[in-house]
Design a protein around this motif. Structure first.
Motif, mmCIF file in Angstrom:
data_model
loop_
_atom_site.group_PDB
_atom_site.id
_atom_site.type_symbol
_atom_site.label_atom_id
_atom_site.label_comp_id
_atom_site.label_asym_id
_atom_site.label_seq_id
_atom_site.Cartn_x
_atom_site.Cartn_y
_atom_site.Cartn_z
ATOM 1 N N ALA A 63 3.704 96.512 -13.424
ATOM 2 C CA ALA A 63 4.390 97.589 -12.692
ATOM 3 C C ALA A 63 4.014 97.573 -11.215
ATOM 4 O O ALA A 63 4.864 97.789 -10.339
ATOM 5 N N TRP A 64 2.753 97.296 -10.920
ATOM 6 C CA TRP A 64 2.311 97.258 -9.520
ATOM 7 C C TRP A 64 2.981 96.122 -8.754
ATOM 8 O O TRP A 64 3.386 96.297 -7.604
ATOM 9 N N HIS A 65 3.103 94.954 -9.389
ATOM 10 C CA HIS A 65 3.717 93.807 -8.714
ATOM 11 C C HIS A 65 5.142 94.125 -8.269
ATOM 12 O O HIS A 65 5.622 93.583 -7.264
ATOM 13 N N LYS B 35 -2.911 100.639 -8.256
ATOM 14 C CA LYS B 35 -3.928 99.683 -7.809
ATOM 15 C C LYS B 35 -5.335 100.182 -8.130
ATOM 16 O O LYS B 35 -6.229 99.380 -8.458
ATOM 17 N N LYS B 36 -5.567 101.466 -8.060
ATOM 18 C CA LYS B 36 -6.871 102.024 -8.395
ATOM 19 C C LYS B 36 -7.205 101.750 -9.859
ATOM 20 O O LYS B 36 -8.346 101.399 -10.197
ATOM 21 N N TYR B 37 -6.232 101.923 -10.735
ATOM 22 C CA TYR B 37 -6.434 101.632 -12.157
ATOM 23 C C TYR B 37 -6.689 100.137 -12.367
ATOM 24 O O TYR B 37 -7.593 99.748 -13.123
ATOM 25 N N ILE B 38 -5.896 99.325 -11.696
ATOM 26 C CA ILE B 38 -6.028 97.870 -11.839
ATOM 27 C C ILE B 38 -7.399 97.393 -11.379
ATOM 28 O O ILE B 38 -8.054 96.589 -12.053
ATOM 29 N N ASP B 39 -7.847 97.898 -10.237
ATOM 30 C CA ASP B 39 -9.154 97.504 -9.699
ATOM 31 C C ASP B 39 -10.292 97.912 -10.625
ATOM 32 O O ASP B 39 -11.365 97.297 -10.614
ATOM 33 N N ALA B 40 -10.055 98.934 -11.433
ATOM 34 C CA ALA B 40 -11.058 99.397 -12.395
ATOM 35 C C ALA B 40 -10.930 98.652 -13.733
ATOM 36 O O ALA B 40 -11.649 98.967 -14.695
ATOM 37 N N GLY B 41 -10.014 97.690 -13.801
ATOM 38 C CA GLY B 41 -9.822 96.919 -15.026
ATOM 39 C C GLY B 41 -9.000 97.624 -16.078
ATOM 40 O O GLY B 41 -8.945 97.199 -17.235
ATOM 41 N N LYS B 42 -8.331 98.693 -15.677
ATOM 42 C CA LYS B 42 -7.520 99.478 -16.611
ATOM 43 C C LYS B 42 -6.043 99.080 -16.464
ATOM 44 O O LYS B 42 -5.301 99.668 -15.681
ATOM 45 N N GLY C 8 -7.206 97.893 -23.359
ATOM 46 C CA GLY C 8 -7.810 99.010 -24.080
ATOM 47 C C GLY C 8 -7.797 100.328 -23.335
ATOM 48 O O GLY C 8 -8.147 101.369 -23.888
ATOM 49 N N GLU C 9 -7.380 100.292 -22.067
ATOM 50 C CA GLU C 9 -7.317 101.532 -21.292
ATOM 51 C C GLU C 9 -6.371 101.387 -20.111
ATOM 52 O O GLU C 9 -6.337 100.346 -19.455
ATOM 53 N N GLY C 10 -5.607 102.417 -19.877
ATOM 54 C CA GLY C 10 -4.720 102.508 -18.724
ATOM 55 C C GLY C 10 -4.635 103.987 -18.388
ATOM 56 O O GLY C 10 -5.644 104.628 -18.082
ATOM 57 N N PHE C 11 -3.465 104.551 -18.495
ATOM 58 C CA PHE C 11 -3.344 105.998 -18.366
ATOM 59 C C PHE C 11 -3.913 106.685 -19.613
ATOM 60 O O PHE C 11 -4.324 107.840 -19.571
ATOM 61 N N TYR C 12 -3.895 105.949 -20.741
ATOM 62 C CA TYR C 12 -4.471 106.427 -21.989
ATOM 63 C C TYR C 12 -5.480 105.394 -22.500
ATOM 64 O O TYR C 12 -5.564 104.276 -21.971
#
Length: 292
Positions: free
Chosen positions: A241-243, A261-268, A274-278
């Motif tokens: 989605a970010w791309h 990008k904040k989620y991606i940088d955190a490996g989510k 195993g983790e994203g918004f949920y």
């Protein structure tokens, strides 16, 4: 032309599914990736999908595992493309990466090979010339393969029209519903509609209008859907989605891209990590009390 040998470039979520469905449909399949670890993960994901399908669709697990055993997983480009009738590319959604891939495989593929890209939002005309075979180049875009069985066939202006019925038949043989996109359109048909929907949800979140959970609840209840936009994003992959989103010039898209990008940088990245918004495998939106 009869397609028998299928080469998949990229062993990510979608490439893995297309490769598995091709093998289950009786094709000889090779999967290429520059990363041996990614190839190993692809095979493990295939085995997981087969076990899931054995429970939900009646597929015999043994038959599925036998199909996987017949797939060639390789980081050698020449091995991957050997005797390929068709290539379907699902590498990173970045122009430079795809250019490198198509420049290489355009040179080493057999003369008979049909070149197809599974890009989500980029256009086939962007890569047709660098492949060296523009007339044999077309977008062939799959969705989930096992649950969202649509495949978009999108030629560019220089695509040989004779490829269309071949790709239509190939799509049907993979138990997909082929749809023809008459002219190039970023996002094809479904993704064009989906990103408008996702973008609206992102704007509500970054504008602090509502929470992730309440945005999803509103959608799920009103349309009686099993997940909302953020649950869907976790399935798609936040990196995917970010791309797409970070290339959009409007302020709302840029704000949402920054959040992703904040989620991606955190490996989510979503369900696949195993983790994203949920959090997975048991996300909150699937719990009995979520909509209460």
């Amino acid at each position: 032309m009869k397609i028998k040998n299928v080469c998949i470039l990229g062993s990510g979520t979608l490439g893995t599914r297309v490769a598995l469905q091709s093998a289950l449909s009786g094709y000889k399949v090779a999967v290429y990736d520059i990363s041996p670890a990614a190839l190993d993960n692809s095979k493990k994901l295939m085995e997981k999908i087969v076990r899931q399908l054995a429970k939900s669709s009646g597929l015999e697990a043994e038959a599925g595992l036998n199909a996987i055993s017949g797939i060639t997983f390789t980081d050698n480009p020449n091995v991957a493309v050997l005797d390929a009738d068709i290539i379907n590319e699902s590498v990173l959604e970045e122009v430079e990466v795809k250019n490198q891939v198509w420049e290489l495989f355009g040179k080493i593929a057999p003369e008979k090979t049909i070149f197809t890209t599974n890009t989500s939002f980029l256009l086939p005309s962007m890569f047709a010339d660098i492949s060296g075979h523009p007339a044999k180049f077309c977008a062939l875009h799959f969705h989930d393969v096992f649950y969202a069985k649509v495949v978009d066939i999108m030629p560019h202006s220089g695509t040989d029209e004779k490829l269309i019925p071949i790709l239509m038949e190939f799509g049907k043989s993979l138990e997909q519903v082929p749809v023809l996109v008459k002219k190039e359109n970023p996002g094809y048909i479904f993704n064009s509609m989906l990103m408008a929907f996702i973008g609206a949800a992102g704007k509500l979140l970054t504008g602090e209008v509502a929470s992730i959970e309440d945005i999803d609840k509103s959608w799920m209840v009103n349309f009686r859907m099993p997940s909302g936009p953020f649950g869907i994003l976790d399935t798609i992959g936040l990196d995917t989605a970010w791309h797409v989103t970070h290339k959009m010039p409007d302020k709302a898209s840029q704000a949402f891209a920054a959040l992703l990008k904040k989620y991606i940088d955190a490996g989510k990245l979503g369900e696949k990590t195993g983790e994203g918004f949920y959090t997975y495998p048991n996300p909150a939106y699937k719990t009995p009390g979520f909509l209460n």
